[in-house]
Enzyme design. Structure first.
Site, PDB file in Angstrom:
ATOM      1  N   GLU A  37       0.821  -1.227   0.000  1.00 38.81           N
ATOM      2  CA  GLU A  37       0.000   0.000   0.000  1.00 38.81           C
ATOM      3  C   GLU A  37       0.851   1.272   0.000  1.00 38.81           C
ATOM      4  O   GLU A  37       0.639   2.164   0.831  1.00 38.81           O
ATOM      5  CB  GLU A  37      -0.965   0.000   1.196  1.00 38.81           C
ATOM      6  CG  GLU A  37      -2.009  -1.078   1.093  1.00 38.81           C
ATOM      7  CD  GLU A  37      -3.138  -0.971   2.113  1.00 38.81           C
ATOM      8  OE1 GLU A  37      -3.047  -0.176   3.058  1.00 38.81           O
ATOM      9  OE2 GLU A  37      -4.132  -1.726   1.960  1.00 38.81           O
ATOM     10  N   GLU A  43      -5.645  -8.161  -0.454  1.00 38.09           N
ATOM     11  CA  GLU A  43      -6.347  -7.866   0.806  1.00 38.09           C
ATOM     12  C   GLU A  43      -7.801  -7.614   0.450  1.00 38.09           C
ATOM     13  O   GLU A  43      -8.099  -6.681  -0.306  1.00 38.09           O
ATOM     14  CB  GLU A  43      -5.769  -6.633   1.514  1.00 38.09           C
ATOM     15  CG  GLU A  43      -4.402  -6.874   2.124  1.00 38.09           C
ATOM     16  CD  GLU A  43      -3.926  -5.722   2.998  1.00 38.09           C
ATOM     17  OE1 GLU A  43      -4.779  -5.060   3.635  1.00 38.09           O
ATOM     18  OE2 GLU A  43      -2.707  -5.491   3.032  1.00 38.09           O
TER      19      GLU A  43
HETATM   20  O1  AHR Z   1      -5.262  -5.817   6.902  1.00 33.45           O
HETATM   21  C1  AHR Z   1      -5.117  -4.729   7.748  1.00 33.45           C
HETATM   22  C2  AHR Z   1      -4.353  -3.565   7.080  1.00 33.45           C
HETATM   23  O2  AHR Z   1      -5.138  -3.057   6.030  1.00 33.45           O
HETATM   24  C3  AHR Z   1      -3.053  -3.912   6.423  1.00 33.45           C
HETATM   25  O3  AHR Z   1      -1.979  -3.879   7.299  1.00 33.45           O
HETATM   26  C4  AHR Z   1      -2.908  -2.833   5.400  1.00 33.45           C
HETATM   27  O4  AHR Z   1      -2.165  -3.243   4.282  1.00 33.45           O
HETATM   28  C5  AHR Z   1      -4.327  -2.449   5.073  1.00 33.45           C
HETATM   29  O5  AHR Z   1      -4.511  -1.079   5.104  1.00 33.45           O
END
Ligand code: AHR
Length: 501
Positions: free
Chosen positions: A173, A292
Site C-alpha cells: 500500500e 487484501e
Molecule cells: O489488513 C489490515 C491492514 O489493512 C493492512 O496492514 C494494510 O495493508 C491495510 O490497510
C-alpha cells in the site's frame, strides 16, 4: 417475487479455477501471529509453538497461499531482526500498529508453519523504510542453497534447505499516506522496477507483485496504477488491489451489494493495465493479486491501535462477523472467481483474530466466524473451470449501487468428474427469491447437495460459546426438474448447489 433465471453452459468458460484465489494473510498485527497462529503455551502447540488446532482449521478453510509479514507492518520491518537464536532477537517498535514486535516469529518460523499448514508463502519486502539491498538480502537468505553470507547464515540457524519462495510483494500500500515511507507513484514505480529487476537477476522465475491502490476510493486510484505500471511493467507479473467493505449508516442493502464495487474495481484495474500494455507495446498481460479483501468495521471495537503505550500483540481489529457479513464475503468470492481470467491470486485479510474467519482464545479455544463457511465451501467445491453465469434477476434500488440485482452467482464445472457447483447470493433484505437454473447444456445432472447460510436475524453472530448454529444448512427446496434446477434462496443468504453429471 419474480423468479431469477440463471443459465449455465460449460461453453461459457472464463478460466481455470485458480487455487491461489483461496489465499489469506498473516500480518504481525494484533493477535494474528502471537496468540493466533503462535502460542507456545497452548496444549496443541508443536515444538515451534504453533497451535495445531489453528492449523487444522486453516486446512479446513482450504487456504492455499498466505501473504506475510504485512501489511502496513512490513513497511518498517527489518527481517534480519527475526532470525537466529530467539533469545538474542531485538524487540522493536512497530510504528504501523503502535505495538512492540518481539521478533519471536520470523521468516524461518513462518516457513515452517506454512509447510505444516500446507500453504504457499507470498512474502512481502519492505519498500517503505528500505529498498533494493534489503530485498536482495532476504531473497538470498531465503532462496539461495548455500555458499553465500546470507544463505550460510540461514543454514547456521538450522534451516539447511532453501525456502524456495516464488511469490513476492514489492512493498505494501505505498499509495497510502498512512504508510511508513509512503511514496508518489513515480517514486514507487521506479523503486518497484529496480527492486524487481535486481530480484530477477537472482532468479528470473520469481513472480512479483507491484502495489496497486489500497482502495478504489483513493484519490490516486487509476493514475497510480497507470504510472506504476508504466515504470515497472516488464519487471512485475501482477498488480495488487485491496478492498474492505462495511455497512455504513445502517444501509444493509448497499452493503450487500459490495461485490458490485469489487467487480468495477477489478475491471478498472484490468482496463488501466491493458492501456499501459498498449501504450508501451508490451506483449504480456499484467494480472491482479487481490491480496487484501474482506469486511472490516473500520470503527469497530479495538479498531485503533493504542497511542500511549507499545503493547505486544494487543487486541486489535477483532471484528465479530454476522450472517450478513458472511453473505458479503461469499459474494466477494463470487466476484473474484468470475474474474479468474485476470485475478490470478487473492488473499482474504486476515487469517486469525484480526478481521479473521478463525478466532482464538490465548491458551484456549479456537472458533469459526460466520465468514468461515462460505469461504471453506467455495474453496473445497470450486474445481475445474469457472463458468460465467447469465443472471436474469429481479432487482431493488440501493443508495450506493442504483438498481441492484437481488441474485448474483458464479459456477464451476469439472469436466473430469462432471461436478458442477453453483455459488449464489440473495441480497434481498426481506424476500425469498425463487431461482430457476437452466442446465440444458449439461444433460442429466443430478442434485448432490444444496445448502444455504441464512438466519431470521441477519445480524446474528457466532461466538466462542456457539459457532455451530450459524452454519450452512441443507436447502430442501432444491430439486432437479428435467433440464432445470429449482431452488428458493432465503433473504440475505449465501448458497451452494452441487450437481453432478
Ligand atoms: O489488513 C489490515 C491492514 O489493512 C493492512 O496492514 C494494510 O495493508 C491495510 O490497510
Amino acid at each position: 417475487m419474480t423468479t431469477a433465471r440463471l443459465t449455465i453452459d460449460p461453453g461459457f468458460r472464463v478460466a481455470p479455477v485458480r487455487r491461489r484465489t483461496f489465499g489469506s494473510f498473516v500480518e504481525h498485527l494484533g493477535r494474528c501471529v502471537y496468540t493466533g497462529i503462535h502460542d507456545p503455551g497452548h496444549p496443541t502447540a508443536d515444538a515451534d509453538g504453533f497451535r495445531g488446532d489453528v492449523i487444522e482449521l486453516v486446512r479446513e478453510l482450504g487456504i492455499t497461499t498466505v501473504r506475510y509479514p504485512g501489511g502496513n507492518f512490513v513497511s518498517g520491518y527489518r527481517w534480519e531482526d527475526a532470525v537466529g537464536p530467539v533469545d538474542q532477537r531485538p524487540a522493536r517498535l512497530d510504528l504501523a500498529w503502535h505495538s512492540t514486535e518481539p521478533n519471536t516469529v520470523g521468516v524461518d518460523e513462518f516457513m515452517r508453519w506454512a509447510a505444516k499448514a500446507g500453504v504457499e508463502p507470498m512474502m512481502a519486502v519492505n519498500l517503505g523504510t528500505r529498498g533494493v539491498t534489503e530485498a536482495l538480502d532476504l531473497l538470498e537468505y531465503s532462496n539461495i542453497a548455500a555458499g553465500t553470507a546470507w544463505s550460510d547464515l540461514r543454514r547456521a540457524h538450522g534451516t539447511e534447505a532453501p525456502h524456495g519462495i516464488r511469490m513476492w510483494c514489492l512493498g505494501n500500500e505505498m499509495d497510502g499516506p498512512w504508510q511508513t515511507g509512503h511514496k508518489t507513484p513515480q517514486e514507487y514505480g521506479r523503486l518497484a522496477a529496480e527492486t524487481g529487476r535486481a530480484m530477477r537477476q537472482v532468479d528470473p522465475d520469481l513472480e512479483l507483485v507491484a502495489c496497486g491502490s489500497s482502495s478504489s476510493a483513493m484519490p490516486t486510484f487509476g493514475e497510480w496504477e497507470r504510472v506504476v505500471l508504466t515504470e515497472a511493467y516488464e519487471q512485475v507479473d501482477l498488480i495488487s488491489a485491496h478492498a474492505y467493505y462495511w455497512e455504513e449508516d445502517g444501509d444493509l442493502a448497499s452493503f450487500l451489494g459490495s461485490a458490485i464495487n469489487m467487480d468495477h474495481f477489478i475491471e478498472d484495474v484490468v482496463a488501466t493495465a491493458d492501456a499501459v500494455r498498449a501504450a508501451g507495446r508490451h506483449s504480456k498481460r499484467i494480472h491482479i493479486s487481490f491480496d487484501e479483501w474482506n469486511v472490516w468495521y473500520l470503527d469497530g471495537a479495538a479498531s485503533k491501535p493504542p497511542t500511549d503505550s507499545w503493547p505486544v500483540a494487543p487486541v486489535l481489529l477483532e471484528d465479530n462477523y454476522s450472517v450478513a457479513d458472511a453473505v458479503v464475503v461469499g459474494n466477494l468470492l463470487i466476484s473474484l472467481l468470475r474474474h479468474s481470467d485476470r485475478v490470478h491470486a487473492a488473499s482474504l485479510a486476515q487469517l486469525v483474530n484480526v478481521i479473521a474467519p478463525i478466532m482464538t482464545e490465548p491458551g484456549g479455544r479456537v472458533w469459526k466466524q460466520t465468514t468461515f463457511h462460505p469461504f471453506a465451501l467455495t474453496a473445497r467445491h470450486a474445481v475445474g473451470e469457472v463458468l460465467r453465469v447469465e443472471v436474469d434477476s429481479p432487482s431493488h434500488p440501493t443508495a450506493k449501487h442504483g438498481d441492484t440485482p437481488l441474485v448474483d452467482a458464479v459456477a464451476t464445472y469439472d469436466d473430469a468428474s462432471g461436478a458442477l457447483a453453483v455459488f449464489a447470493v440473495n441480497r434481498s433484505l426481506t424476500q425469498s427469491v425463487p431461482v430457476e437454473i437452466d442446465v440444458r447444456a449439461l444433460d442429466g445432472v443430478r442434485l448432490v447437495e444444496a445448502v444455504s447460510l441464512a438466519h431470521d436475524d441477519p445480524y446474528a453472530r457466532s461466538s466462542v460459546e456457539d459457532d455451530t448454529t450459524l452454519v450452512p444448512r441443507p436447502n430442501t427446496s432444491a430439486a432437479v426438474e428435467g433440464s432445470r434446477v429449482r431452488i428458493e434462496l432465503p433473504p440475505v443468504s449465501w448458497s451452494m448447489v452441487r450437481l453432478c453429471r
